[in-house]
Design a protein around this motif. Structure first.
Motif, PDB file in Angstrom:
ATOM      1  N   TYR A  58       0.829  -1.201   0.000  1.00 63.89           N
ATOM      2  CA  TYR A  58       0.000   0.000   0.000  1.00 63.89           C
ATOM      3  C   TYR A  58       0.869   1.260   0.000  1.00 63.89           C
ATOM      4  O   TYR A  58       0.684   2.160  -0.834  1.00 63.89           O
ATOM      5  N   TYR A  59       1.832   1.325   0.921  1.00 65.96           N
ATOM      6  CA  TYR A  59       2.647   2.538   1.019  1.00 65.96           C
ATOM      7  C   TYR A  59       3.677   2.653  -0.097  1.00 65.96           C
ATOM      8  O   TYR A  59       4.218   3.740  -0.319  1.00 65.96           O
ATOM      9  N   ALA A  60       3.911   1.565  -0.801  1.00 62.76           N
ATOM     10  CA  ALA A  60       4.763   1.646  -1.984  1.00 62.76           C
ATOM     11  C   ALA A  60       4.031   2.305  -3.150  1.00 62.76           C
ATOM     12  O   ALA A  60       4.663   2.809  -4.088  1.00 62.76           O
ATOM     13  N   ASN A  61       2.685   2.325  -3.066  1.00 62.24           N
ATOM     14  CA  ASN A  61       1.888   2.813  -4.192  1.00 62.24           C
ATOM     15  C   ASN A  61       0.977   3.993  -3.865  1.00 62.24           C
ATOM     16  O   ASN A  61       0.733   4.838  -4.734  1.00 62.24           O
ATOM     17  N   ALA A  62       0.465   4.073  -2.650  1.00 64.31           N
ATOM     18  CA  ALA A  62      -0.459   5.156  -2.295  1.00 64.31           C
ATOM     19  C   ALA A  62       0.311   6.456  -2.059  1.00 64.31           C
ATOM     20  O   ALA A  62       1.400   6.447  -1.493  1.00 64.31           O
ATOM     21  N   LEU A  90      -7.293   1.294  -3.674  1.00 63.57           N
ATOM     22  CA  LEU A  90      -6.431   1.862  -2.637  1.00 63.57           C
ATOM     23  C   LEU A  90      -7.219   2.696  -1.642  1.00 63.57           C
ATOM     24  O   LEU A  90      -6.835   2.807  -0.478  1.00 63.57           O
ATOM     25  N   ASP A  91      -8.334   3.304  -2.095  1.00 63.37           N
ATOM     26  CA  ASP A  91      -9.091   4.169  -1.195  1.00 63.37           C
ATOM     27  C   ASP A  91      -9.887   3.390  -0.151  1.00 63.37           C
ATOM     28  O   ASP A  91     -10.495   3.988   0.740  1.00 63.37           O
ATOM     29  N   TYR A  92      -9.866   2.056  -0.225  1.00 61.67           N
ATOM     30  CA  TYR A  92     -10.452   1.236   0.833  1.00 61.67           C
ATOM     31  C   TYR A  92      -9.423   0.944   1.923  1.00 61.67           C
ATOM     32  O   TYR A  92      -9.689   0.167   2.834  1.00 61.67           O
ATOM     33  N   ARG A 142     -19.174   8.715   1.375  1.00 58.80           N
ATOM     34  CA  ARG A 142     -18.790   8.582  -0.037  1.00 58.80           C
ATOM     35  C   ARG A 142     -19.669   7.588  -0.802  1.00 58.80           C
ATOM     36  O   ARG A 142     -19.361   7.223  -1.927  1.00 58.80           O
ATOM     37  N   ASP A 143     -20.745   7.145  -0.174  1.00 62.10           N
ATOM     38  CA  ASP A 143     -21.708   6.249  -0.829  1.00 62.10           C
ATOM     39  C   ASP A 143     -21.043   4.947  -1.288  1.00 62.10           C
ATOM     40  O   ASP A 143     -21.343   4.423  -2.360  1.00 62.10           O
ATOM     41  N   LEU A 144     -20.184   4.396  -0.429  1.00 65.18           N
ATOM     42  CA  LEU A 144     -19.426   3.208  -0.807  1.00 65.18           C
ATOM     43  C   LEU A 144     -20.167   1.901  -0.561  1.00 65.18           C
ATOM     44  O   LEU A 144     -19.737   0.848  -1.039  1.00 65.18           O
ATOM     45  N   PHE A 145     -21.275   1.964   0.147  1.00 65.35           N
ATOM     46  CA  PHE A 145     -22.007   0.735   0.440  1.00 65.35           C
ATOM     47  C   PHE A 145     -22.704   0.151  -0.792  1.00 65.35           C
ATOM     48  O   PHE A 145     -23.254  -0.944  -0.733  1.00 65.35           O
TER      49      PHE A 145
END
Length: 271
Positions: free
Chosen positions: A10-14, A187-189, A159-162
């Protein structure tokens, strides 16, 4: 000790190095600074920023005159901090919160504004807390960020992710166990983490030897507003967000509404 593969990926890409400069991140940063300045000793005190990433807080504190040492488990973020550094930091190294290469009773302040939520096992978080106690001088201050147990649920509403059943499944486990896992490509999860209840974070600090830890809601409810970035760009509207967060920061019934919580504790004078 190695970083969890999912967290490392994650931290290699975000783009973590820019997260706090936009949206809800800017509210998180400003409130975190405010809480740290409320308790931190005056410069040139020694600060150990564990999990300091690309140096957002480290460079700020160094600019105020503190002696700042940055440690992070992500080689990419440490390299980014080194690239940005113009000589402000005293040291900047890859390291593990559970086993710090730092002398006993050397730091006036230890900040762990990321490691505690990526250490998903209680015994690993206990090691990190114990290391903080070890390297702190008697009377030194600890600032440790944790993520609220309810952060994903609130983020999902905002963010209406459900609408994505995969996200709903993530939240279900968050609420039941505090264990956040993201098996999707988004990534935003976020990534592998542990989400605390406020009372559990305090209990972990006490178990490490901090006698009277306190916990504060960092953002308050403002982070879930869809226009939080615009509000933070307007001085008058930003003042409203900050004022509400400040007034609700210690309200037990509303602590978990903040995405992030800050544990503030002081090492005993004879420890």
């Amino acid at each position: 000790m190695s970083l969890d593969d999912a967290v490392a990926g994650y931290y290699a890409n975000a783009p973590e190095e820019t997260r706090l400069s936009q949206g809800a991140g800017s509210l998180e940063e400003e409130r975190t600074r405010e809480l740290i300045q409320r308790y931190a000793p005056a410069p040139p005190a020694v600060v150990l920023d564990v999990g300091g990433g690309a140096g957002v807080y480290a460079f700020w504190l160094a600019g105020l005159g503190y002696e700042v040492h940055l440690v992070d488990a992500s080689p990419r973020l440490v390299e980014e901090a080194r690239r940005r550094d113009t000589g402000a930091l005293t040291s900047c190294e890859v390291g593990d919160a559970r086993s710090l290469e730092f002398p006993d009773q050397r730091a006036d302040v230890v900040m762990m504004l990321g490691p505690l939520y990526h250490l998903t096992e209680a015994n690993d978080r206990a090691k990190a807390f114990t290391e903080a106690v070890r390297v702190l001088k008697p009377g030194g201050w600890f600032f440790g960020a944790v993520i609220s147990r309810w952060a994903s649920a609130l983020d999902g509403l905002s963010r209406d992710l459900f609408l994505d059943p995969r996200f709903a499944a993530i939240v279900k486990r968050d609420l039941a166990e505090g264990q956040h896992r993201n098996p999707t490509e988004r990534l935003d999860y976020f990534t592998t983490a542990y989400f605390h209840r406020p009372e559990d974070a305090l209990a972990e600090a006490r178990a490490a030897g901090f006698a009277e830890p306190r916990i504060y809601g960092i953002e308050g409810p403002g982070w879930i507003l869809s226009d939080v970035g615009d509000r933070m760009s307007d001085p008058a509207r930003r003042a409203g967000l900050m004022d509400v967060a400040r007034q609700l920061e210690s309200e037990p019934a509303l602590l978990g509404v903040s995405a992030h919580l800050l544990v503030v504790a002081r090492k005993g004078g004879d420890a």
